[in-house]
Design an enzyme around this catalytic site. Structure first.
Site, PDB file in Angstrom:
ATOM      1  N   ASP A  76      -7.930  -5.242  -0.221  1.00  0.00           N
ATOM      2  CA  ASP A  76      -8.377  -6.155  -1.280  1.00  0.00           C
ATOM      3  C   ASP A  76      -8.080  -7.615  -0.983  1.00  0.00           C
ATOM      4  OD1 ASP A  76      -7.589  -3.464  -3.200  1.00  0.00           O
ATOM      5  OD2 ASP A  76      -9.535  -4.440  -3.363  1.00  0.00           O
ATOM      6  N   HIS A  92       0.861  -1.186   0.000  1.00  0.00           N
ATOM      7  CA  HIS A  92       0.000   0.000   0.000  1.00  0.00           C
ATOM      8  C   HIS A  92       0.890   1.225   0.000  1.00  0.00           C
ATOM      9  CE1 HIS A  92      -3.225   2.788   1.025  1.00  0.00           C
ATOM     10  NE2 HIS A  92      -4.050   1.822   0.695  1.00  0.00           N
TER      11      HIS A  92
HETATM   12  C1  SDX Z   1      -6.195  -0.096  -3.074  1.00  0.00           C
HETATM   13  O1  SDX Z   1      -4.409   4.429  -2.225  1.00  0.00           O
HETATM   14  C2  SDX Z   1      -5.382   3.828  -1.603  1.00  0.00           C
HETATM   15  O2  SDX Z   1      -5.828   4.204  -0.560  1.00  0.00           O
HETATM   16  C3  SDX Z   1      -5.908   2.595  -2.338  1.00  0.00           C
HETATM   17  C4  SDX Z   1      -6.954   1.774  -1.593  1.00  0.00           C
HETATM   18  C5  SDX Z   1      -8.234   2.564  -1.376  1.00  0.00           C
HETATM   19  O3  SDX Z   1      -8.953   2.259  -0.424  1.00  0.00           O
HETATM   20  O4  SDX Z   1      -8.560   3.402  -2.250  1.00  0.00           O
HETATM   21  O5  SDX Z   1      -6.435   1.389  -0.345  1.00  0.00           O
HETATM   22  C6  SDX Z   1      -7.345   0.532  -2.385  1.00  0.00           C
HETATM   23  O6  SDX Z   1      -5.920   0.242  -4.202  1.00  0.00           O
HETATM   24  C7  SDX Z   1      -5.357  -1.092  -2.319  1.00  0.00           C
HETATM   25  C8  SDX Z   1      -4.164  -1.607  -3.165  1.00  0.00           C
HETATM   26  C9  SDX Z   1      -4.656  -2.738  -4.076  1.00  0.00           C
HETATM   27  N1  SDX Z   1      -3.568  -3.102  -5.015  1.00  0.00           N
HETATM   28  C10 SDX Z   1      -2.915  -4.259  -4.888  1.00  0.00           C
HETATM   29  O7  SDX Z   1      -3.082  -5.066  -3.970  1.00  0.00           O
HETATM   30  C11 SDX Z   1      -1.909  -4.515  -6.015  1.00  0.00           C
HETATM   31  C12 SDX Z   1      -0.597  -4.982  -5.430  1.00  0.00           C
HETATM   32  N2  SDX Z   1       0.020  -3.852  -4.710  1.00  0.00           N
HETATM   33  C13 SDX Z   1       1.004  -3.069  -5.368  1.00  0.00           C
HETATM   34  O8  SDX Z   1       0.925  -2.964  -6.734  1.00  0.00           O
HETATM   35  C14 SDX Z   1       1.441  -1.846  -4.592  1.00  0.00           C
HETATM   36  O9  SDX Z   1       1.638  -2.224  -3.299  1.00  0.00           O
HETATM   37  C15 SDX Z   1       0.586  -0.592  -4.624  1.00  0.00           C
HETATM   38  C16 SDX Z   1       0.272  -0.174  -6.002  1.00  0.00           C
HETATM   39  C17 SDX Z   1      -0.655  -0.796  -3.867  1.00  0.00           C
HETATM   40  C18 SDX Z   1       1.391   0.531  -3.942  1.00  0.00           C
HETATM   41  O10 SDX Z   1       2.544   0.678  -4.688  1.00  0.00           O
HETATM   42  P1  SDX Z   1       3.624   1.814  -4.357  1.00  0.00           P
HETATM   43  O11 SDX Z   1       3.307   2.523  -3.099  1.00  0.00           O
HETATM   44  O12 SDX Z   1       3.791   2.621  -5.590  1.00  0.00           O
HETATM   45  O13 SDX Z   1       4.885   0.935  -4.029  1.00  0.00           O
HETATM   46  P2  SDX Z   1       6.051   0.711  -5.034  1.00  0.00           P
HETATM   47  O14 SDX Z   1       5.519   0.237  -6.352  1.00  0.00           O
HETATM   48  O15 SDX Z   1       6.926   1.904  -4.995  1.00  0.00           O
HETATM   49  O16 SDX Z   1       6.799  -0.543  -4.366  1.00  0.00           O
HETATM   50  C19 SDX Z   1       7.743  -0.324  -3.336  1.00  0.00           C
HETATM   51  C20 SDX Z   1       8.503  -1.640  -3.225  1.00  0.00           C
HETATM   52  C21 SDX Z   1       8.954  -2.162  -4.595  1.00  0.00           C
HETATM   53  O17 SDX Z   1      10.092  -2.978  -4.358  1.00  0.00           O
HETATM   54  P3  SDX Z   1      11.558  -2.354  -4.747  1.00  0.00           P
HETATM   55  O18 SDX Z   1      11.510  -2.060  -6.236  1.00  0.00           O
HETATM   56  O19 SDX Z   1      11.701  -1.107  -3.907  1.00  0.00           O
HETATM   57  O20 SDX Z   1      12.521  -3.468  -4.398  1.00  0.00           O
HETATM   58  O21 SDX Z   1       7.620  -2.654  -2.707  1.00  0.00           O
HETATM   59  C22 SDX Z   1       7.454  -3.674  -3.690  1.00  0.00           C
HETATM   60  C23 SDX Z   1       7.838  -3.083  -5.025  1.00  0.00           C
HETATM   61  O22 SDX Z   1       8.266  -4.109  -5.906  1.00  0.00           O
HETATM   62  N3  SDX Z   1       6.019  -4.035  -3.685  1.00  0.00           N
HETATM   63  C24 SDX Z   1       5.576  -5.289  -3.821  1.00  0.00           C
HETATM   64  C25 SDX Z   1       4.183  -5.190  -3.726  1.00  0.00           C
HETATM   65  N4  SDX Z   1       3.833  -3.912  -3.540  1.00  0.00           N
HETATM   66  C26 SDX Z   1       4.990  -3.200  -3.521  1.00  0.00           C
HETATM   67  N5  SDX Z   1       6.228  -6.452  -4.023  1.00  0.00           N
HETATM   68  C27 SDX Z   1       5.449  -7.565  -4.111  1.00  0.00           C
HETATM   69  N6  SDX Z   1       4.074  -7.547  -4.033  1.00  0.00           N
HETATM   70  C28 SDX Z   1       3.442  -6.395  -3.835  1.00  0.00           C
HETATM   71  N7  SDX Z   1       2.108  -6.379  -3.746  1.00  0.00           N
END
Ligand code: SDX
Length: 379
Positions: free
Chosen positions: A315, A261
């Site tokens: 989710d 998140h």
């Molecule tokens: C919702 O914003 C809100 O409030 C949203 C929400 C709402 O109520 O409206 O809460 C609802 O959208 C919840 C999120 C649902 N999405 C998912 O579950 C999809 C999987 N999650 C990710 O795609 C991710 O965590 C996000 C999109 C939710 C957040 O991404 P960020 O904050 O942009 O984080 P990032 O892409 O910068 O990642 C930071 C690090 C990375 O690793 P490094 O490159 O630094 O080594 O964390 C890793 C990412 O690869 N990472 C994950 C991950 N999420 C982040 N690695 C594995 N699995 C994951 N789910």
């Protein structure tokens, strides 16, 4: 005028001042108009929560009854919208159908008398009331059936489940579903709410605002993740396969749906409540093998990625609840929409009260003074 460095995804950049909701991502706190989500989930209901979010206070008994009755009175949709849905391909995703119908609502109601409180009230009531009817209608019609007429003797959650299944729902299932709507109603400046605000800031009509936000919520990184979680559990298939699956995903730098998140760096408080709801459903109606896989998955992801602040988000467990209630997987995000439209409308109203059109700047990294090359001289 550039006031700060470019931040990808506007991470950490305040885009508004708002009173609607508050999130503390380190402590796992979520409040709607200052009230902790745990109290609203336990004591309120979705329509009362929508009123709180949109008008900024808990309604009196009379005000809530008026609001609920107004919503009941506006649940039906124009036959032309049903006729429009008849042209949609059955294979289309319900979020695309919902976005088209939300925009189409604007064709029927006067546009842009945004300074008229009655217009704002009617738009709020119509959108809250008609989104569930449109979701249920598309579901029945894509299966070759006529949509059913909304029932005014059923509450908000029960009526939706009735329109979806043509059967009155179990009261406990309806109550669990209503709590899910409360949990999904609002979450500060998430991507779809930000879309709603940007669209609202141009002073277009609220139906266009909602259509813009629906398109944003549909993405798998946002509201579309709940559907992806169940597909992921399908793929994992057993508790024994969880650890290899997670290790493979991390090795391949794949996102594990339902985790991580932008704000929460601990378990999403909504995921905790949804997990409790799932457990209550399973206690009452029998266990779900997917739940055992989900619990093991959460444990292994926390072990492997907890140090990066990656925990279960809203989710992760919501899909298990909806699946147990017999709701088709590709309706999970339309249901998220039914709830989040309360937050979008709250931010629409708040944006109008302090409006300035959104127009950020950029850091230009391109080139300058490039001569035009006539097509016959291009390689
Ligand atoms: C919702 O914003 C809100 O409030 C949203 C929400 C709402 O109520 O409206 O809460 C609802 O959208 C919840 C999120 C649902 N999405 C998912 O579950 C999809 C999987 N999650 C990710 O795609 C991710 O965590 C996000 C999109 C939710 C957040 O991404 P960020 O904050 O942009 O984080 P990032 O892409 O910068 O990642 C930071 C690090 C990375 O690793 P490094 O490159 O630094 O080594 O964390 C890793 C990412 O690869 N990472 C994950 C991950 N999420 C982040 N690695 C594995 N699995 C994951 N789910």
């Amino acid at each position: 005028m550039t006031v700060c460095e470019y931040q990808p995804g506007l991470e950490g950049i305040p885009a508004a001042r708002s009173k609607i909701s508050y999130v503390d991502g380190q402590k796992g706190i979520l409040e709607y108009q200052g009230i902790p989500i745990e109290q609203l989930a336990a004591q309120s209901n979705f329509l009362e929560t929508a009123y709180l979010l949109i008008w900024g206070e808990l309604p009196s008994k009379a005000a809530l009854e008026d609001f609920e009755q107004d919503v009941r009175d506006h649940r039906r949709i124009k036959y032309r919208i049903r006729d429009m849905m008849k042209c949609f391909p059955e294979s289309g995703h319900p979020m695309d159908a919902l976005q088209a119908c939300a925009a189409a609502l604007g064709l029927f109601y006067s546009r842009r008398t945004l300074d008229d409180p009655d217009y704002v009230w009617e738009a709020v009531v119509r959108i809250l009331a008609k989104i569930p009817t449109m979701v249920a209608a598309f579901e029945l019609m894509r299966n070759g059936n006529d949509p059913v007429t909304p029932r005014e003797d059923l509450d908000y959650a029960s009526n939706f489940l009735y329109m979806l299944t043509e059967r009155e729902p179990d009261p406990f299932a309806a109550q669990v579903f209503d709590v899910c709507l409360t949990l999904h109603a609002e979450h500060t400046i998430n991507a779809s709410t930000f879309s709603a605000m940007v669209t609202a800031s141009t002073l277009t009509d609220p139906y266009a605002v909602v259509a813009s936000a629906v398109g944003t919520l549909a993405g798998p990184l946002h509201g579309g993740a709940n559907e992806e979680v169940i597909s992921m559990l399908d793929e994992i298939g057993s508790v024994e396969n969880v650890r290899p699956f997670v290790e493979q995903a991390i090795a391949n730098k794949q996102r594990i749906m339902g985790f991580g998140h932008r704000v929460y760096k601990v378990k999403d408080p909504r995921a905790t409540i949804l997990q409790q709801l799932a457990e209550q459903l399973f206690e009452k109606g029998g266990s779900d093998p997917y739940y055992e896989i989900a619990v093991e998955l959460e444990k292994v992801v926390e072990e492997k990625l907890g140090h990066k602040g990656i925990y279960a988000n809203v989710d992760f467990y919501s899909g298990l609840v909806y699946r147990y209630l017999g709701i088709p997987r590709d309706l999970f995000t339309p249901i998220f929409t039914m709830a989040r439209v309360a937050g979008w409308l709250a931010h629409w109203k708040e944006q109008l009260s302090v409006n300035r059109i959104f127009r950020p700047t950029q850091e230009y990294v391109g080139v300058h003074n490039v001569p035009y090359v006539p097509i016959e001289k291009r390689s």
